[in-house]
Design a protein around this motif. Structure first.
Motif, PDB file in Angstrom:
ATOM      1  N   ILE A  31       0.886  -1.132  -0.007  1.00 26.76           N
ATOM      2  CA  ILE A  31       0.179  -0.038  -0.019  1.00 26.76           C
ATOM      3  C   ILE A  31       0.865   1.190   0.109  1.00 26.76           C
ATOM      4  O   ILE A  31       0.462   2.229  -0.809  1.00 26.76           O
ATOM      5  N   TYR A  35       0.587   4.164  -2.929  1.00 27.30           N
ATOM      6  CA  TYR A  35       0.491   5.632  -2.671  1.00 27.30           C
ATOM      7  C   TYR A  35       1.765   6.367  -3.507  1.00 27.30           C
ATOM      8  O   TYR A  35       1.232   7.539  -3.948  1.00 27.30           O
ATOM      9  N   GLU A  96      -5.688  -3.168   9.460  1.00 25.68           N
ATOM     10  CA  GLU A  96      -5.519  -4.219   8.341  1.00 25.68           C
ATOM     11  C   GLU A  96      -6.552  -5.508   8.706  1.00 25.68           C
ATOM     12  O   GLU A  96      -6.395  -6.084   9.707  1.00 25.68           O
ATOM     13  N   THR A 101      -7.700  -2.814   3.801  1.00 24.54           N
ATOM     14  CA  THR A 101      -6.930  -2.158   4.866  1.00 24.54           C
ATOM     15  C   THR A 101      -7.463  -0.708   4.820  1.00 24.54           C
ATOM     16  O   THR A 101      -7.871  -0.121   3.768  1.00 24.54           O
ATOM     17  N   TRP A 129      -9.019   0.500   1.227  1.00 22.88           N
ATOM     18  CA  TRP A 129      -7.894  -0.308   0.137  1.00 22.88           C
ATOM     19  C   TRP A 129      -8.585  -1.570   0.161  1.00 22.88           C
ATOM     20  O   TRP A 129      -8.848  -2.097   1.331  1.00 22.88           O
ATOM     21  N   LYS A 131      -8.021  -5.600  -1.569  1.00 24.66           N
ATOM     22  CA  LYS A 131      -7.188  -6.596  -2.109  1.00 24.66           C
ATOM     23  C   LYS A 131      -8.044  -7.308  -3.253  1.00 24.66           C
ATOM     24  O   LYS A 131      -9.154  -7.740  -2.943  1.00 24.66           O
ATOM     25  N   TRP A 136      -3.663  -4.667  -4.302  1.00 28.73           N
ATOM     26  CA  TRP A 136      -4.314  -3.800  -3.595  1.00 28.73           C
ATOM     27  C   TRP A 136      -4.845  -2.351  -4.443  1.00 28.73           C
ATOM     28  O   TRP A 136      -3.865  -1.934  -5.340  1.00 28.73           O
TER      29      TRP A 136
END
Length: 149
Positions: A31, A35, A96, A101, A129, A131, A136
């Motif tokens: 993740i 970003y 998480e 997440t 987020w 999966k 992701w």
């Protein structure tokens, strides 16, 4: 004005690196890398790069209380409304789960256009987020400009 508010809602996304995390908060590597890719893509106005991180069904709740989908947000980005003098992402919570997440925190920035131009703005955010089969993906975002009293 409407487009400027949407642009401000997305400003935390352009970050290329996380500026700060609270003690004990660990950014999942996949993740954190996403970003970084997303920040570079938004700053370069690279729609394909943005689409590689945002889910097809991505939505954002902007500061003007409008929910926008991925294509609407990319249209704002392509109009060059995302310019900042300074930008920092502060992560305060990461929750998480195996398939999801949640990242929470706040951004500080100095926008060069729109509301607050030239002044430091603080915006708390929540990013969700998920999966997916291809990795992701950011599926939802809420961002609010905090008004100082």
């Amino acid at each position: 004005m409407k487009l400027m508010c949407v642009a401000l809602a997305l400003a935390s996304i352009p970050t290329v690196a996380i500026s700060q995390t609270s003690p004990g908060v660990r950014m999942p590597p996949e993740i954190g890398a996403a970003y970084g890719r997303l920040g570079k893509a938004i700053m370069a106005h690279d729609a394909a790069g943005v689409k590689s991180v945002w889910a097809d069904d991505f939505v954002v709740n902007s500061p003007n209380n409008e929910v926008l989908n991925r294509d609407q947000v990319i249209a704002v980005m392509e109009r060059d409304f995302l310019d900042y003098k300074d930008f920092r992402k502060h992560i305060t919570f990461i929750g998480e789960k195996p398939e999801m997440t949640v990242v929470m925190g706040y951004d500080t920035m100095i926008p060069l256009k729109g509301p607050g131009a030239g002044k430091q703005v603080m915006r708390p955010f929540t990013d969700v987020w998920a999966k997916r089969s291809d990795g992701w993906r950011l599926v939802a975002r809420q961002a609010t400009i905090a008004v100082a009293n």
